[in-house]
Structure formats: structure tokens, C-alpha cells
Design a protein around this motif. Sequence first.
Motif, mmCIF file in Angstrom:
data_model
loop_
_atom_site.group_PDB
_atom_site.id
_atom_site.type_symbol
_atom_site.label_atom_id
_atom_site.label_comp_id
_atom_site.label_asym_id
_atom_site.label_seq_id
_atom_site.Cartn_x
_atom_site.Cartn_y
_atom_site.Cartn_z
ATOM 1 N N THR A 251 0.808 -1.223 0.000
ATOM 2 C CA THR A 251 0.000 0.000 0.000
ATOM 3 C C THR A 251 0.836 1.266 0.000
ATOM 4 O O THR A 251 0.285 2.361 -0.027
ATOM 5 C CB THR A 251 -0.920 0.009 1.234
ATOM 6 N N ALA A 252 2.142 1.141 0.048
ATOM 7 C CA ALA A 252 3.037 2.294 -0.033
ATOM 8 C C ALA A 252 4.030 2.064 -1.167
ATOM 9 O O ALA A 252 4.447 0.914 -1.397
ATOM 10 C CB ALA A 252 3.776 2.511 1.288
ATOM 11 N N PRO A 253 4.410 3.113 -1.900
ATOM 12 C CA PRO A 253 5.308 2.914 -3.053
ATOM 13 C C PRO A 253 6.614 2.220 -2.697
ATOM 14 O O PRO A 253 7.132 1.416 -3.473
ATOM 15 C CB PRO A 253 5.556 4.345 -3.554
ATOM 16 N N GLN A 254 7.161 2.537 -1.526
ATOM 17 C CA GLN A 254 8.458 1.986 -1.141
ATOM 18 C C GLN A 254 8.346 0.683 -0.351
ATOM 19 O O GLN A 254 9.369 0.095 0.016
ATOM 20 C CB GLN A 254 9.242 3.007 -0.306
ATOM 21 N N GLU A 255 7.134 0.203 -0.073
ATOM 22 C CA GLU A 255 6.964 -0.929 0.841
ATOM 23 C C GLU A 255 7.613 -2.202 0.315
ATOM 24 O O GLU A 255 8.343 -2.888 1.046
ATOM 25 C CB GLU A 255 5.473 -1.170 1.094
ATOM 26 N N PHE A 256 7.380 -2.533 -0.935
ATOM 27 C CA PHE A 256 7.921 -3.783 -1.469
ATOM 28 C C PHE A 256 9.439 -3.717 -1.595
ATOM 29 O O PHE A 256 10.131 -4.727 -1.430
ATOM 30 C CB PHE A 256 7.285 -4.105 -2.819
ATOM 31 N N PHE A 257 9.974 -2.505 -1.879
ATOM 32 C CA PHE A 257 11.435 -2.361 -1.954
ATOM 33 C C PHE A 257 12.066 -2.660 -0.605
ATOM 34 O O PHE A 257 13.027 -3.435 -0.511
ATOM 35 C CB PHE A 257 11.802 -0.952 -2.420
ATOM 36 N N PHE A 258 11.534 -2.041 0.455
ATOM 37 C CA PHE A 258 12.098 -2.284 1.779
ATOM 38 C C PHE A 258 11.826 -3.709 2.249
ATOM 39 O O PHE A 258 12.595 -4.262 3.043
ATOM 40 C CB PHE A 258 11.544 -1.269 2.781
ATOM 41 N N THR A 259 10.752 -4.309 1.766
ATOM 42 C CA THR A 259 10.506 -5.726 2.069
ATOM 43 C C THR A 259 11.594 -6.595 1.458
ATOM 44 O O THR A 259 12.075 -7.541 2.095
ATOM 45 C CB THR A 259 9.128 -6.146 1.547
ATOM 46 N N GLN A 260 12.002 -6.258 0.239
ATOM 47 C CA GLN A 260 13.090 -7.002 -0.404
ATOM 48 C C GLN A 260 14.410 -6.788 0.332
ATOM 49 O O GLN A 260 15.214 -7.719 0.467
ATOM 50 C CB GLN A 260 13.218 -6.572 -1.867
ATOM 51 N N VAL A 261 14.634 -5.564 0.820
ATOM 52 C CA VAL A 261 15.860 -5.294 1.585
ATOM 53 C C VAL A 261 15.864 -6.115 2.875
ATOM 54 O O VAL A 261 16.878 -6.731 3.241
ATOM 55 C CB VAL A 261 15.977 -3.789 1.896
ATOM 56 N N LYS A 262 14.728 -6.137 3.560
ATOM 57 C CA LYS A 262 14.627 -6.909 4.801
ATOM 58 C C LYS A 262 14.830 -8.403 4.525
ATOM 59 O O LYS A 262 15.516 -9.100 5.287
ATOM 60 C CB LYS A 262 13.269 -6.667 5.452
ATOM 61 N N LEU A 263 14.232 -8.884 3.436
ATOM 62 C CA LEU A 263 14.392 -10.289 3.072
ATOM 63 C C LEU A 263 15.844 -10.601 2.735
ATOM 64 O O LEU A 263 16.372 -11.656 3.112
ATOM 65 C CB LEU A 263 13.486 -10.617 1.887
ATOM 66 N N ALA A 264 16.517 -9.678 2.031
ATOM 67 C CA ALA A 264 17.923 -9.892 1.677
ATOM 68 C C ALA A 264 18.802 -9.907 2.921
ATOM 69 O O ALA A 264 19.758 -10.692 3.016
ATOM 70 C CB ALA A 264 18.380 -8.806 0.713
ATOM 71 N N MET A 265 18.501 -9.044 3.894
ATOM 72 C CA MET A 265 19.272 -9.033 5.131
ATOM 73 C C MET A 265 19.073 -10.324 5.908
ATOM 74 O O MET A 265 20.040 -10.905 6.427
ATOM 75 C CB MET A 265 18.861 -7.839 5.985
ATOM 76 N N PHE A 266 17.829 -10.789 5.976
ATOM 77 C CA PHE A 266 17.544 -12.033 6.691
ATOM 78 C C PHE A 266 18.208 -13.221 5.995
ATOM 79 O O PHE A 266 18.866 -14.049 6.641
ATOM 80 C CB PHE A 266 16.031 -12.234 6.764
ATOM 81 N N GLY A 267 18.058 -13.296 4.674
ATOM 82 C CA GLY A 267 18.699 -14.384 3.925
ATOM 83 C C GLY A 267 20.206 -14.299 3.966
ATOM 84 O O GLY A 267 20.890 -15.328 4.058
ATOM 85 N N GLY A 268 20.749 -13.074 3.902
ATOM 86 C CA GLY A 268 22.193 -12.920 3.977
ATOM 87 C C GLY A 268 22.758 -13.376 5.300
ATOM 88 O O GLY A 268 23.825 -13.990 5.359
ATOM 89 N N MET A 269 22.035 -13.090 6.388
ATOM 90 C CA MET A 269 22.494 -13.533 7.704
ATOM 91 C C MET A 269 22.461 -15.052 7.810
ATOM 92 O O MET A 269 23.377 -15.668 8.373
ATOM 93 C CB MET A 269 21.630 -12.905 8.792
ATOM 94 N N VAL A 270 21.420 -15.676 7.256
ATOM 95 C CA VAL A 270 21.322 -17.134 7.292
ATOM 96 C C VAL A 270 22.452 -17.772 6.486
ATOM 97 O O VAL A 270 23.104 -18.729 6.929
ATOM 98 C CB VAL A 270 19.945 -17.594 6.766
ATOM 99 N N ILE A 271 22.706 -17.237 5.287
ATOM 100 C CA ILE A 271 23.744 -17.808 4.428
ATOM 101 C C ILE A 271 25.137 -17.574 5.016
ATOM 102 O O ILE A 271 26.012 -18.454 4.966
ATOM 103 C CB ILE A 271 23.647 -17.207 3.010
ATOM 104 N N ALA A 272 25.347 -16.381 5.579
ATOM 105 C CA ALA A 272 26.674 -16.038 6.097
ATOM 106 C C ALA A 272 26.921 -16.573 7.496
ATOM 107 O O ALA A 272 28.049 -16.442 8.003
ATOM 108 C CB ALA A 272 26.856 -14.523 6.088
ATOM 109 N N PHE A 273 25.917 -17.146 8.146
ATOM 110 C CA PHE A 273 26.095 -17.596 9.527
ATOM 111 C C PHE A 273 27.232 -18.615 9.680
ATOM 112 O O PHE A 273 28.008 -18.502 10.644
ATOM 113 C CB PHE A 273 24.798 -18.185 10.071
#
Length: 285
Positions: free
Chosen positions: A75-97
Amino acid sequence: MSISEKDEIDKSAAPLMEHLIELRRRLMWSIGGFFVAFLFCFFFAKQLFNLLVIPFKWATQWAGLDPHKVELIYTAPQEFFFTQVKLAMFGGMVIAFPLIATQIYKFIAPGLYKNERNAFLPFLIASPILFLMGASLVYFFFTPMVMWFFLAMQQAGTDDQVQISLLPKVSEYLSLIMTLIFSFGLVFQLPVVTSLMTRVGMLSSEALVEKRKWAIVIAFVVAAILTPPDPISQIGLAVPTILLYEVSIWSARLIERSKERERLAREKREAAEAAAEKPADASST
């Protein structure tokens, strides 16, 4: 200040600088690994998000709906972009753990004895495995169950009632998945934590057995705090927590038996060495 005192300060400062340099090097490796994993996950963020939507599709099938009509909104123009950033941070932490855990181990390993390193290494390997087990349980079972529970609340439109449909936002759906994965992954570390505490003598199997009733109550309280406010996810987290607590008791008993065997073997070896020294002492007299 005397010359000897200055020499002692210089000697103590040198190892400190070496430790700081080593810490900086380990941090650079960890941050670099996380950054590379973050870029990789961000590049495939949409594919990863579609992968996380699959349990939602399973839930729609269980609810008798068409899985091809699954729809999420932002519902916000930037919402999906920041969702992708959050997902990338979460996935990056899992992969780099694994890399981060390895760097932590390499930093603290030189300060440990050989038997301490041998005792710590299995727990370092078991921790990510248990986390993946918890995440798999969330992905393949609990997320579809939770989404099926929420889908069952939909209301078909008729003359007497309005139509109420579930249209989750991309950010809220990702937050739900991340909360469940984090909660289950954290709970699945219980055997590792209790085993380490038993290994160093801070905990015993008898203490775990005595606190079993309190552990059951705490399991449901923690589940109510960490999971969404629905009974399925709360019970779904509390029950594995109680089972893992029983596994922790069993693991603590195994460690205690192993420590007892090591103690008996050491006493037997010391007694044999003492007995071997007595004839030598007698002959010398």
C-alpha cells in the motif's frame, strides 16, 4: 614510573594490539561475507519471496481455494522495496552464519584448551543444523497451518453479509514468516544451550527434571510472546519446546555419564601411575 614498570606496560599492550588486529580481521571477514550474501539475496529477492509464498499456496489448497489466485499487496510505493531489503538481510544472515560462526570460533579457539575446543566444536556444528530443522518445520508445516487458520476466517458475500477476503501485505507476510522462523530457530537451540551449561557444570539433569513443570509453563508463555496471536502457532511452538526440553534432559544425562567415565578413567590412570612409582621409590631406598 620506573623502567621495569614501563616494560611491563609495553609487554601487556603488545598482546592487546594483536588481539585487536585479529578481532578486526575476523570482523572484516564476517561483514564481507554478510555483504556478499546480502547482495546475492537482494538480486534474487523476488524469487526468494515467491518461494516463501509457497506455504500460503498450500494453505489455499487446504481451504479449498484456487492457489493460482493467491494475491499479496503493498500500500506504499516503497513498501515492497524495503521488504526485499529486509528479506535480503535475513537471507544474507542465514547464508553467512557458517562463516560468521567460523570466524568467532577461530578468534576464541586459541584461548581454549584442546579438550575445550573438542567439546565446543560439536555444538558449533549442531547449532545451524538445529536452526534449519526449526525453519523447515515452519516452512513445511506451521506456516501453511497458520495461513489456513486465517483463511478460514474469510466471509463470502451474500445478501445478508458483506464479503471479507484476506489480502495480506507483502511486508506483513514477510514479518510473519521471519517471526516464526526466528522463534522456532531460537527454540531449537535449547538442547545446545543446556548441553553447554551441563558440560561446564552450570546445570545438571536433576535440575532440569525438577524444573520440568516450570519449563512447561514458560514454554507456553514464550510461545504466546514470540508467535502471532492464534492458538495454532502458539501450541505449535510450545509443544516442540517441551519435546526439546525432554531432549535436553536426555542429552544432559549422556554428558554426565561421559564426564563420569572420564573421571573414573583419569582416577584409574593416576592410580596406575602412582602404583608404578612406588617400586621405583622402594628400589631407590
